[in-house]
Design a protein around this motif. Structure first.
Motif, mmCIF file in Angstrom:
data_model
loop_
_atom_site.group_PDB
_atom_site.id
_atom_site.type_symbol
_atom_site.label_atom_id
_atom_site.label_comp_id
_atom_site.label_asym_id
_atom_site.label_seq_id
_atom_site.Cartn_x
_atom_site.Cartn_y
_atom_site.Cartn_z
ATOM 1 N N ASP A 121 40.714 64.599 37.905
ATOM 2 C CA ASP A 121 40.750 64.604 36.438
ATOM 3 C C ASP A 121 41.786 63.623 35.904
ATOM 4 N N ASN A 122 42.876 63.438 36.652
ATOM 5 C CA ASN A 122 43.853 62.420 36.254
ATOM 6 C C ASN A 122 43.229 61.035 36.221
ATOM 7 N N LEU A 123 42.233 60.825 37.067
ATOM 8 C CA LEU A 123 41.614 59.503 37.179
ATOM 9 C C LEU A 123 40.352 59.371 36.346
ATOM 10 N N PHE A 124 39.546 60.435 36.295
ATOM 11 C CA PHE A 124 38.210 60.319 35.716
ATOM 12 C C PHE A 124 38.007 61.136 34.443
ATOM 13 N N ASN A 125 39.069 61.626 33.831
ATOM 14 C CA ASN A 125 38.925 62.233 32.511
ATOM 15 C C ASN A 125 38.431 61.166 31.540
ATOM 16 N N PRO A 126 37.381 61.431 30.785
ATOM 17 C CA PRO A 126 36.839 60.381 29.906
ATOM 18 C C PRO A 126 37.776 59.949 28.785
ATOM 19 N N ASP A 127 38.797 60.768 28.498
ATOM 20 C CA ASP A 127 39.790 60.382 27.489
ATOM 21 C C ASP A 127 40.955 59.706 28.199
ATOM 22 N N PRO A 128 41.178 58.402 27.975
ATOM 23 C CA PRO A 128 42.249 57.695 28.695
ATOM 24 C C PRO A 128 43.626 58.325 28.516
ATOM 25 N N PHE A 129 43.860 59.000 27.386
ATOM 26 C CA PHE A 129 45.173 59.598 27.159
ATOM 27 C C PHE A 129 45.423 60.793 28.082
ATOM 28 N N TYR A 130 44.396 61.247 28.816
ATOM 29 C CA TYR A 130 44.561 62.323 29.793
ATOM 30 C C TYR A 130 44.463 61.819 31.229
ATOM 31 N N GLN A 131 44.418 60.519 31.401
ATOM 32 C CA GLN A 131 44.412 59.945 32.743
ATOM 33 C C GLN A 131 45.859 59.754 33.175
ATOM 34 N N GLN A 132 46.403 60.755 33.857
ATOM 35 C CA GLN A 132 47.850 60.876 33.988
ATOM 36 C C GLN A 132 48.404 60.474 35.345
ATOM 37 N N GLY A 133 47.614 59.834 36.195
ATOM 38 C CA GLY A 133 48.139 59.490 37.510
ATOM 39 C C GLY A 133 47.687 58.133 37.979
#
Length: 565
Positions: free
Chosen positions: A468-480
């Protein structure tokens, strides 16, 4: 009347046609390596302001090989958009000929063969030559460092970043922002920053106790260049406490803080800024979203995700520049700023072909001075490789496979986990593997190799969380970073699914059996963010494994099935 956005689009199109944007003439040079330094560094000066951008050097002082990714998946609005295009598709998009210098520099296909022709890239003494050439043409050009500079090598680890500080100071940057630097520990970072001869920027670096802007890191700096007032706003990596150990820098908090970024843009505009530049370590997709939510930024100099794009990306009226990593590229952006507005630009991504660009002798001497106390350790040969060793992509590279094999073998584990970091040079088949090479892909201030037990259910939770850090569709939730690298286990990932539903078909490779959620497995890994992690250092684990192997030979890794892309 033509709009400013239409004018910028026209500028980009004209620049691409006439070779003054992007990779310019070097993409069209003959594949017989008939390159000269003058050809490579050719640039038609434009406008009245010049920016020079370097980022994600990761302490690579000397020339290296560095393979670009073959897998760089985009999700949501970024799906199918640059930088999430690789290989043949990338070359087609930019009109790059197979086998050309730009094919070697910017894509992964035929890397080993092309490397034999075009040689190593990078080297900070070559970077210095390029910077000096730009300054000779435009003396008041601003040199901006996007961070991930004081991290990633044997000498950087041994000197707590001082080798890179000394070399970068010689290049005379005007400003810098940060990410991995904080893993030196906040006390060491504070010590270095207090002595820097240039400004340390981070509008999103806050005092964690008081939730106020950290005094040591300025939100922005105003410069006068080319008769223009230029504001450079810093944006440090937003997710430091998630991606890296919070206990190493407890005094600081981060975050995207896009609302404050808007406030900073409005503040510098009120103070007379005619050009607003964001020096960012957000990562490209986060920068793309920020450009759409924060108005008034003219240029974003993007870092963190190591993307190298030969042309800027236009979002509204903001251009985003991506300058690669590991000292492999330098970007120059010339801008025409009139009546308080950016009216046009020219850009070039200079590839640092080490055999073409003459090293700056003073910087060469300085680099050798930093390395001299460690020369014997750096150059000791540990083994050889028959396999191209690389790391750079959403999933395992062969360096990651080798590290995972070492963890399983040396730590007697069923499954290995290696962090989804994207830094680290490549090693060609037939090359020696030196101690320096091993440290270039493992150097970290929390490199303990742990050995523990995990249930199948817990392993699944870890994979889902990282995915989910990588593939969450919202970039602001791509945390890693990229996907955690796995050894000893296969799985299927559907990147189009929501969190909790992406990972399936987990299989223990040595038996072919499905991973049992209730069963316990021995797992070895490294780079835990938990304080007090115990175990041998990962570089020692990998060195012991390579010594036993003698010659490394890895089979292609097909253990991860990716769907939904």
């Amino acid at each position: 009347m033509i709009s400013r956005r239409d004018f910028l689009q026209t500028t980009m199109a004209a620049s691409a046609i006439y070779g003054s944007a992007g990779f310019g003439n070097w993409s069209r040079l003959a594949a017989q390596q008939a390159m000269t330094q003058d050809q490579l560094l050719e640039f038609d000066t434009f406008g009245n302001v010049s920016l020079i951008h370097v980022t994600d050097i990761h302490a690579q002082l000397k020339p290296i090989y560095f393979r670009e990714p073959e897998i760089n998946l985009g999700v949501g609005a970024a799906k199918g958009q640059v930088p999430h295009i690789t290989g043949q598709d990338f070359r087609k998009l930019y009109g790059i000929n197979d086998g050309s210098p730009s094919a070697y520099a910017l894509t992964h296909d035929d890397f080993s063969a092309l490397a034999q022709s075009y040689g190593r890239v990078g080297g900070m003494d070559r970077v210095a030559t390029v910077i000096n050439r730009i300054r000779a043409d435009r003396p008041d050009a601003l040199l901006l460092d996007g961070g991930d500079t004081w991290h990633g090598s044997y000498t950087c680890y041994q000197t707590e970043g001082q080798d890179m500080v000394n070399v970068m100071n010689a290049l005379k940057p005007d400003a810098m922002t940060f990410h991995w630097e904080f893993t030196l520990g906040s006390a060491r970072v504070d010590e270095i920053v207090e002595g820097l001869p240039f400004v340390a920027l981070g509008q999103n670096i806050f005092d964690s106790e008081w939730d106020e802007p950290a005094e040591l890191f300025k939100p922005y700096k105003m410069f006068e260049t080319g008769g223009v007032k230029v504001a450079v706003i810093g944006q440090a990596f937003p997710y430091m406490p998630i991606a890296n150990p919070r206990w190493m820098f407890p005094e600081y908090s981060f975050g995207i803080r896009d609302e404050r970024m808007q406030e900073m843009v409005e503040e510098v505009r009120a103070n007379g800024a005619e050009l607003v530049v964001c020096l960012s370590h957000n990562g490209f997709d986060v920068d793309r979203k920020m450009a759409s939510t924060v108005s008034g930024i003219d240029v974003i100099l993007s870092g963190h995700t190591h993307d190298a794009l030969p042309e800027p990306v236009l979002v509204g009226e903001t251009i985003i520049i991506a300058s690669g990593s590991n000292g492999k590229f330098v970007s120059r952006v010339d801008l025409d700023v009139r009546d308080g507005r950016m009216m046009g630009f020219r850009h070039k991504l200079f590839p640092i072909f080490s055999d073409v660009i003459d090293p700056d002798p003073q910087v060469t001497a300085l680099i050798d001075e930093q390395r001299a106390p460690y020369k014997d350790k750096l150059e000791e040969v540990i083994g050889q490789t028959d396999t191209l060793l690389y790391r750079r992509g959403n999933f395992n590279g062969s360096w990651d496979d080798l590290i995972c094999d070492a963890l399983i073998s040396e730590r007697e584990a069923d499954i290995a986990m290696s962090p989804g970091v994207r830094w680290g040079p490549s090693i060609l088949p037939g090359q020696d593997i030196t101690r320096e090479d091993i440290w270039n892909v493992t150097s970290m201030t929390y490199g303990e190799a742990y050995r523990t037990e995990m249930t199948g259910e817990f392993i699944h939770v870890i994979l889902e969380d990282v995915a989910d850090n990588l593939f969450n569709p919202d970039p602001f939730y791509q945390q890693g970073g990229d996907m955690v690298r796995i050894g000893g286990m296969g799985y299927r990932i559907d990147v189009s699914k929501p969190q909790g539903s992406r990972i399936s078909d987990m299989t223990l490779l040595k038996t072919g059996e499905a991973i049992d959620p209730a069963k316990t497995y021995v797992v070895a890994g490294w780079a835990s963010v938990n304080e007090g992690t115990e175990g041998p250092q990962i570089w020692d684990v990998v060195e012991d494994h390579i010594r036993k192997q003698g010659t490394v030979s890895l089979n292609p890794n097909n253990s991860v099935q990716v769907v939904g892309a």
